[in-house]
Design an enzyme around this catalytic site. Structure first.
Site, PDB file in Angstrom:
ATOM      1  N   THR A 105      -0.936   7.695  -1.167  1.00 17.95           N
ATOM      2  CA  THR A 105      -2.232   7.551  -1.850  1.00 17.95           C
ATOM      3  C   THR A 105      -3.105   6.479  -1.211  1.00 17.95           C
ATOM      4  O   THR A 105      -4.308   6.432  -1.460  1.00 17.95           O
ATOM      5  CB  THR A 105      -2.023   7.162  -3.323  1.00 17.95           C
ATOM      6  OG1 THR A 105      -1.406   5.855  -3.357  1.00 17.95           O
ATOM      7  CG2 THR A 105      -1.118   8.154  -4.041  1.00 17.95           C
ATOM      8  N   ASP A 165       4.748  -5.313   9.199  1.00 18.34           N
ATOM      9  CA  ASP A 165       5.965  -4.927   9.916  1.00 18.34           C
ATOM     10  C   ASP A 165       6.080  -5.661  11.249  1.00 18.34           C
ATOM     11  O   ASP A 165       7.172  -6.087  11.638  1.00 18.34           O
ATOM     12  CB  ASP A 165       5.994  -3.414  10.142  1.00 18.34           C
ATOM     13  CG  ASP A 165       6.431  -2.650   8.907  1.00 18.34           C
ATOM     14  OD1 ASP A 165       7.119  -3.248   8.051  1.00 18.34           O
ATOM     15  OD2 ASP A 165       6.088  -1.464   8.790  1.00 18.34           O
ATOM     16  N   ARG A 210       0.840  -1.193   0.000  1.00 15.26           N
ATOM     17  CA  ARG A 210       0.000   0.000   0.000  1.00 15.26           C
ATOM     18  C   ARG A 210       0.881   1.251   0.000  1.00 15.26           C
ATOM     19  O   ARG A 210       1.763   1.385   0.843  1.00 15.26           O
ATOM     20  CB  ARG A 210      -0.886  -0.031   1.248  1.00 15.26           C
ATOM     21  CG  ARG A 210      -2.061   0.879   1.211  1.00 15.26           C
ATOM     22  CD  ARG A 210      -2.956   0.635   2.390  1.00 15.26           C
ATOM     23  NE  ARG A 210      -2.394   1.106   3.643  1.00 15.26           N
ATOM     24  CZ  ARG A 210      -3.087   1.583   4.655  1.00 15.26           C
ATOM     25  NH1 ARG A 210      -4.421   1.616   4.557  1.00 15.26           N
ATOM     26  NH2 ARG A 210      -2.527   1.977   5.768  1.00 15.26           N
ATOM     27  N   ASP A 262       0.925  -1.816  12.051  1.00 12.51           N
ATOM     28  CA  ASP A 262       1.223  -2.363  10.723  1.00 12.51           C
ATOM     29  C   ASP A 262       1.487  -3.862  10.852  1.00 12.51           C
ATOM     30  O   ASP A 262       2.512  -4.286  11.376  1.00 12.51           O
ATOM     31  CB  ASP A 262       2.442  -1.651  10.129  1.00 12.51           C
ATOM     32  CG  ASP A 262       2.650  -2.036   8.674  1.00 12.51           C
ATOM     33  OD1 ASP A 262       2.743  -3.251   8.387  1.00 12.51           O
ATOM     34  OD2 ASP A 262       2.720  -1.129   7.826  1.00 12.51           O
TER      35      ASP A 262
HETATM   36  C1  PRP Z   1      -1.407  -3.986   4.796  1.00 15.89           C
HETATM   37  C2  PRP Z   1      -2.357  -5.125   5.093  1.00 15.89           C
HETATM   38  C3  PRP Z   1      -3.259  -5.110   3.902  1.00 15.89           C
HETATM   39  C4  PRP Z   1      -3.362  -3.627   3.590  1.00 15.89           C
HETATM   40  C5  PRP Z   1      -4.647  -3.115   4.135  1.00 15.89           C
HETATM   41  O1  PRP Z   1      -0.440  -4.404   3.906  1.00 15.89           O
HETATM   42  O2  PRP Z   1      -1.724  -6.354   5.304  1.00 15.89           O
HETATM   43  O3  PRP Z   1      -2.759  -5.815   2.781  1.00 15.89           O
HETATM   44  O4  PRP Z   1      -2.261  -2.989   4.251  1.00 15.89           O
HETATM   45  O5  PRP Z   1      -4.856  -1.786   3.786  1.00 15.89           O
HETATM   46  P1  PRP Z   1      -6.015  -1.353   2.792  1.00 15.89           P
HETATM   47  O6  PRP Z   1      -7.252  -2.087   3.210  1.00 15.89           O
HETATM   48  O7  PRP Z   1      -6.121   0.129   3.040  1.00 15.89           O
HETATM   49  O8  PRP Z   1      -5.598  -1.656   1.393  1.00 15.89           O
HETATM   50  P2  PRP Z   1       0.762  -3.467   3.400  1.00 15.89           P
HETATM   51  O9  PRP Z   1       0.412  -2.851   2.090  1.00 15.89           O
HETATM   52  O10 PRP Z   1       1.180  -2.532   4.493  1.00 15.89           O
HETATM   53  O11 PRP Z   1       1.897  -4.534   3.094  1.00 15.89           O
HETATM   54  P3  PRP Z   1       2.660  -5.542   4.064  1.00 15.89           P
HETATM   55  O12 PRP Z   1       1.700  -6.652   4.425  1.00 15.89           O
HETATM   56  O13 PRP Z   1       3.803  -6.000   3.240  1.00 15.89           O
HETATM   57  O14 PRP Z   1       3.115  -4.772   5.282  1.00 15.89           O
HETATM   58  N1  URA Z   2      -2.434  -2.064   7.182  1.00 14.32           N
HETATM   59  C1  URA Z   2      -1.990  -2.451   8.399  1.00 14.32           C
HETATM   60  O1  URA Z   2      -1.098  -3.318   8.499  1.00 14.32           O
HETATM   61  N2  URA Z   2      -2.536  -1.896   9.477  1.00 14.32           N
HETATM   62  C2  URA Z   2      -3.502  -0.955   9.424  1.00 14.32           C
HETATM   63  O2  URA Z   2      -3.972  -0.489  10.479  1.00 14.32           O
HETATM   64  C3  URA Z   2      -3.948  -0.557   8.149  1.00 14.32           C
HETATM   65  C4  URA Z   2      -3.394  -1.139   7.052  1.00 14.32           C
END
Ligand code: PRP
Ligand code: URA
Length: 214
Positions: free
Chosen positions: A111, A206, A107, A203
């Site tokens: 944006t 992370d 994400r 997150d």
């Molecule tokens: C996080 C989470 C989802 C997304 C949710 O992933 O695991 O995939 O954000 O957010 P949204 O509903 O607003 O799209 P991220 O993109 O941070 O990647 P990661 O799992 O590699 O940390």
């Molecule tokens: N992705 C995450 O990992 N945590 C949040 O709270 C939102 C998006």
């Protein structure tokens, strides 16, 4: 926010709620976060598979023939990388023969739109029950995109499995994919200005991977 979705199921099992509290706690370090998510994934897999269709079969016990049942459709698991990988073990425990696909989405911090960096799905998605795994449903952009890509690849029976959902994400999926059930452990209050779920757990990717800034 109007949170309506015809197929939203919230897991209320007391042990699942206790595990979620450990995930929310900022004092929970990555190894315990990962093991707790694994335990919680068993409850999610159980809830998500409660209504799977069966077909009748005949088998023979060591003593005599008897009717039995087996799942009517093959299963596929599609974790949304990275955080979705943390839900795999519970589903693999129930479905060790499942085909596994991957979609890598990151994400954009400004944006909040998902950027795809990997897409590898099993062949013949049409007949399969497909559990799409991601602990976090925030704006819903990532989940909606993953479901759209799977449908373009032929998927018809999709179930979205998460740990936390924000009202905004539930609403987004109700608009974009109203027939897809959402399984989650809690429906949280709202998103903050950076698109994080409140109260949330931070997150997820992370915390799972130990990549938080020091
Ligand atoms: C996080 C989470 C989802 C997304 C949710 O992933 O695991 O995939 O954000 O957010 P949204 O509903 O607003 O799209 P991220 O993109 O941070 O990647 P990661 O799992 O590699 O940390
Ligand atoms: N992705 C995450 O990992 N945590 C949040 O709270 C939102 C998006």
């Amino acid at each position: 926010m109007n949170t309506t979705h015809d197929h939203l199921e919230i897991i209320t099992h007391p042990v699942a709620r206790q595990l979620l509290t450990r995930l929310r706690d900022q004092a929970t370090p990555p190894p315990e976060f990962a093991s707790t998510l694994t335990l919680l994934s068993r409850f999610i897999a159980h809830a998500a598979s409660t209504h799977l269709p069966l077909k009748e079969i005949s088998i023979t016990t060591p003593l005599e023939p008897t009717p039995g049942v087996t799942l009517a459709q093959p299963v596929a698991l599609v974790p949304i990388l990275r955080a979705g990988l943390g839900l795999m073990d519970g589903f693999l425990a129930l479905f060790p023969h499942a085909a596994v696909g991957h979609i890598g989405l990151a994400r954009d911090e400004k944006t909040l739109l998902p950027r795809t960096y990997l897409e590898k799905f099993p062949a013949l998605l049409g007949p399969r029950i497909i559990f799409v795994l991601d602990p976090m449903l925030a704006t819903g952009g990532s989940a909606s995109h993953a479901l759209k890509q799977l449908k373009l690849a032929g998927a018809k029976n999709l179930i979205f499995c998460s740990v936390l959902a924000a009202p905004e994400g539930v609403e987004r999926l109700a608009q974009d994919h109203p027939e897809v059930p959402i399984i989650t452990v809690a429906l949280d209050r709202q998103l903050n200005e950076r698109g994080y779920i409140l109260p949330g757990l931070g997150d997820a990717g992370d915390r799972l991977c130990g990549t938080l800034d020091m």
